[in-house]
Design a protein around this motif. Structure first.
Motif, PDB file in Angstrom:
ATOM      1  N   GLY A  84       2.495  -7.762  -3.281  1.00  0.00           N
ATOM      2  CA  GLY A  84       1.185  -7.153  -3.131  1.00  0.00           C
ATOM      3  C   GLY A  84       1.076  -5.736  -3.643  1.00  0.00           C
ATOM      4  O   GLY A  84       0.047  -5.086  -3.462  1.00  0.00           O
ATOM      5  N   GLN A 142      -6.136  -8.339  -4.211  1.00  0.00           N
ATOM      6  CA  GLN A 142      -6.344  -8.357  -2.768  1.00  0.00           C
ATOM      7  C   GLN A 142      -6.555  -9.778  -2.263  1.00  0.00           C
ATOM      8  O   GLN A 142      -6.063 -10.149  -1.194  1.00  0.00           O
ATOM      9  CB  GLN A 142      -7.539  -7.475  -2.405  1.00  0.00           C
ATOM     10  N   ASN A 182      -2.968 -11.622  -3.083  1.00  0.00           N
ATOM     11  CA  ASN A 182      -1.737 -10.903  -2.712  1.00  0.00           C
ATOM     12  C   ASN A 182      -0.717 -10.941  -3.848  1.00  0.00           C
ATOM     13  O   ASN A 182       0.493 -11.122  -3.635  1.00  0.00           O
ATOM     14  CB  ASN A 182      -1.123 -11.484  -1.433  1.00  0.00           C
TER      15      ASN A 182
END
Length: 340
Positions: free
Chosen positions: A34, A203, A206
């Motif tokens: 991430g 986002q 990830n």
């Protein structure tokens, strides 16, 4: 938590008519899940060669990974066969290339180029791959997906082609995406759209990102960590705020000084970095930046400086960080005054 990707002392060379070019010289960094790592530096510093080494795309006839390690989820990638690399590319590690006009196949329709990865890696039927491709095109902000599916790259704008490149990189849900200067060929407005899109998709999925760029504005916008490369080596690395607020290498300072800053009522001249990078046919014995550095000492020319740590994430290779350096206090103060 163990890093998703670990690169340790990577060295890549190319054989040319003039001899061996040592393009990447002992590069080390890691990327966590991430996270966005930005690799920055001038053209020719080894950024794109490093990216291609991570994808197993160094041409064997002219180039070679001389030594070092690339571990993805603990698996050593430098020992993979050609067939094993084909299973990694796209499915585990994706790549967005610098110029979508040259990275996309001009003889194939957009939809076909995206769908072939789904058919190969995810074993989808043609109908399933087409349905998934249409969803991907919509996800990356391309309107009229069904019509675009049937078009060729030359029928799309630069921004649209880059969105197609992002869709291809995301198609098989890779855990890591390498973006090699994905906004260089685009105008400022489209750059902002592409960066926003990449952040949103990261986002949502990830996904970890390695962003190759020379644009510090882009770095400030998206990066968690930064590795500054010069002459095939990482000269400074750390969290983005550490690099911008407390640069500890003169090359990093030079890059920051060469970027225009918006400040009300202030007019400042940009400060160029004088000189040219060293010849990587015959790399210098000492610090590669010494010939262009206003703080250079005799030891800088003779010996490569060790990496000095300033936090658990921030380190730089510069003899001026040694407390015995005669200009150390002025050097540190100058850096903080300029960028704090």
């Amino acid at each position: 938590m163990k890093p998703l990707l670990e690169v340790d002392q990577l060295r890549v060379s190319f054989r040319t008519y003039g001899g061996e070019v040592q393009a990447v010289r002992g590069v080390s960094f890691s990327v966590r899940e991430g996270e966005t790592l930005a690799i920055v530096g001038e053209s020719g510093c080894g950024k794109s060669v490093t990216a291609r080494a991570l994808m197993g795309m160094i041409p064997p006839r002219s180039g070679q990974v001389k030594s070092g390690s690339i571990r993805f989820r603990g698996r050593e990638l430098t020992r993979l066969t050609k067939q094993e690399w084909q299973q990694v590319r796209g499915s585990q590690i994706g790549m967005i290339f610098q110029d979508p006009m040259t990275s996309l196949n001009p003889t194939m329709k957009i939809g076909t180029q995206i769908a072939e990865g789904l058919i190969k890696h995810r074993k989808q039927t043609k109908a399933e791959a087409k349905e998934e491709t249409l969803k991907l095109l919509e996800r990356v902000g391309i309107p009229e997906a069904a019509r675009r599916y049937e078009q060729y790259p030359h029928e799309l704008s630069g921004g649209m082609r880059q969105r197609v490149g992002i869709a291809m990189a995301l198609a098989c849900h890779p855990e890591l995406i390498i973006a090699d200067e994905p906004t260089t060929a685009l105008d400022v407005t489209i750059q902002a759209q592409i960066l926003r899109l990449m952040k949103e998709l990261q986002q949502q999925l990830n996904t970890s990102i390695i962003l190759i760029t020379h644009d510090l504005g882009v770095v400030a916008e998206v990066a968690d960590h930064v590795a500054v490369m010069y002459a095939g080596a990482v000269v400074e690395s750390g969290r983005a705020e550490e690099i911008f607020d407390n640069p500890r290498h003169p090359y990093t300072q030079g890059l920051l000084q060469s970027v225009p800053r918006l400040a009300a009522g202030k007019k400042e001249r940009l400060v160029p970095i004088e000189g040219t990078p060293p010849d990587l046919f015959r790399p210098p014995a000492g610090c590669p930046f010494a010939a262009r550095c206003r703080f250079a000492m005799e030891i800088c020319l003779a010996h490569m400086p060790p990496a000095e740590s300033f936090s658990d994430s921030h380190e730089a290779s510069c003899w001026q960080n040694d407390p015995r350096a005669p200009k150390a206090e002025a050097w540190i103060a100058a850096g903080r005054e300029t960028y704090a």
